[in-house]
Scaffold this motif. Sequence first.
Motif, PDB file in Angstrom:
ATOM      1  N   UNK A   4       0.836  -1.453  -0.093  1.00 59.56           N
ATOM      2  CA  UNK A   4      -0.015  -0.008  -0.101  1.00 59.56           C
ATOM      3  C   UNK A   4       0.770   1.264   0.038  1.00 59.56           C
ATOM      4  N   UNK A   5       2.082   1.091   0.201  1.00 59.39           N
ATOM      5  CA  UNK A   5       2.985   2.440   0.500  1.00 59.39           C
ATOM      6  C   UNK A   5       3.245   2.932  -1.001  1.00 59.39           C
ATOM      7  N   UNK A   6       3.323   1.763  -1.793  1.00 62.81           N
ATOM      8  CA  UNK A   6       3.884   1.897  -3.265  1.00 62.81           C
ATOM      9  C   UNK A   6       2.562   2.139  -4.096  1.00 62.81           C
ATOM     10  N   UNK A   7       1.393   1.393  -3.883  1.00 64.07           N
ATOM     11  CA  UNK A   7       0.378   1.561  -4.719  1.00 64.07           C
ATOM     12  C   UNK A   7      -0.850   2.059  -3.514  1.00 64.07           C
ATOM     13  N   UNK A   8      -1.040   3.263  -3.397  1.00 67.78           N
ATOM     14  CA  UNK A   8      -1.641   3.583  -2.359  1.00 67.78           C
ATOM     15  C   UNK A   8      -3.417   3.764  -2.734  1.00 67.78           C
ATOM     16  N   UNK A   9      -3.772   4.089  -3.984  1.00 63.48           N
ATOM     17  CA  UNK A   9      -5.044   4.100  -4.480  1.00 63.48           C
ATOM     18  C   UNK A   9      -5.523   3.037  -4.909  1.00 63.48           C
ATOM     19  N   UNK A  24      -4.769  -1.025  -8.433  1.00 62.50           N
ATOM     20  CA  UNK A  24      -3.796  -0.204  -7.337  1.00 62.50           C
ATOM     21  C   UNK A  24      -2.980   0.771  -8.371  1.00 62.50           C
ATOM     22  N   UNK A  25      -2.997   2.031  -7.707  1.00 63.92           N
ATOM     23  CA  UNK A  25      -2.191   3.247  -8.330  1.00 63.92           C
ATOM     24  C   UNK A  25      -1.248   3.994  -7.364  1.00 63.92           C
ATOM     25  N   UNK A  26      -0.074   4.473  -7.562  1.00 62.32           N
ATOM     26  CA  UNK A  26       0.504   4.978  -6.643  1.00 62.32           C
ATOM     27  C   UNK A  26       0.118   6.529  -6.818  1.00 62.32           C
ATOM     28  N   UNK A  27      -0.216   7.041  -7.860  1.00 67.64           N
ATOM     29  CA  UNK A  27      -0.773   8.479  -8.270  1.00 67.64           C
ATOM     30  C   UNK A  27      -2.124   8.736  -8.105  1.00 67.64           C
ATOM     31  N   UNK A  54      -8.341   5.221  -0.399  1.00 70.14           N
ATOM     32  CA  UNK A  54      -6.877   5.234   0.077  1.00 70.14           C
ATOM     33  C   UNK A  54      -6.310   4.438   0.730  1.00 70.14           C
ATOM     34  N   UNK A  55      -5.593   3.615   0.346  1.00 71.79           N
ATOM     35  CA  UNK A  55      -5.158   2.410   1.335  1.00 71.79           C
ATOM     36  C   UNK A  55      -4.241   2.683   2.520  1.00 71.79           C
ATOM     37  N   UNK A  56      -3.723   3.922   2.618  1.00 71.82           N
ATOM     38  CA  UNK A  56      -3.075   4.234   3.518  1.00 71.82           C
ATOM     39  C   UNK A  56      -3.984   4.632   4.797  1.00 71.82           C
ATOM     40  N   UNK A  61     -12.546   7.521  -1.160  1.00 76.52           N
ATOM     41  CA  UNK A  61     -12.411   8.936  -1.860  1.00 76.52           C
ATOM     42  C   UNK A  61     -13.597   9.212  -2.913  1.00 76.52           C
ATOM     43  N   UNK A  62     -13.986   7.983  -3.516  1.00 80.19           N
ATOM     44  CA  UNK A  62     -15.064   8.206  -4.666  1.00 80.19           C
ATOM     45  C   UNK A  62     -15.842   7.020  -4.619  1.00 80.19           C
ATOM     46  N   UNK A  63     -17.101   6.904  -5.012  1.00 77.97           N
ATOM     47  CA  UNK A  63     -17.963   5.959  -5.303  1.00 77.97           C
ATOM     48  C   UNK A  63     -18.884   6.114  -6.332  1.00 77.97           C
ATOM     49  N   UNK A  64     -18.967   5.280  -7.220  1.00 76.99           N
ATOM     50  CA  UNK A  64     -20.155   5.246  -8.185  1.00 76.99           C
ATOM     51  C   UNK A  64     -20.916   3.961  -8.250  1.00 76.99           C
TER      52      UNK A  64
END
Length: 74
Positions: A4-9, A24-27, A54-56, A61-64
């Motif tokens: 999760x530190x590298x792929x936070x989202x 999973x994305x870091x950005x 946000x994995x941290x 953060x968002x939902x649809x």
Amino acid sequence: MPDPDLQRYHLVLTVDGRPVMRGWWADRATADRKFLSWIGERGSRSGVRVTLTDQIDGKELAAWPQQPGTVSGT
């Protein structure tokens, strides 16, 4: 699961409550683009839900589609 530190989202697409796709994305900007892309590509199916977390801190953060009484972050 990626670190999760590298792929936070973390993005999850569910259909009728079952996970079908994960990413999973870091950005954050990349994760937001993917969130919108998944909605555009798969959002017309019945029972689809897409969430970005946000994995941290574990915060959604968002939902649809949005649940009644909630505010989306995107």
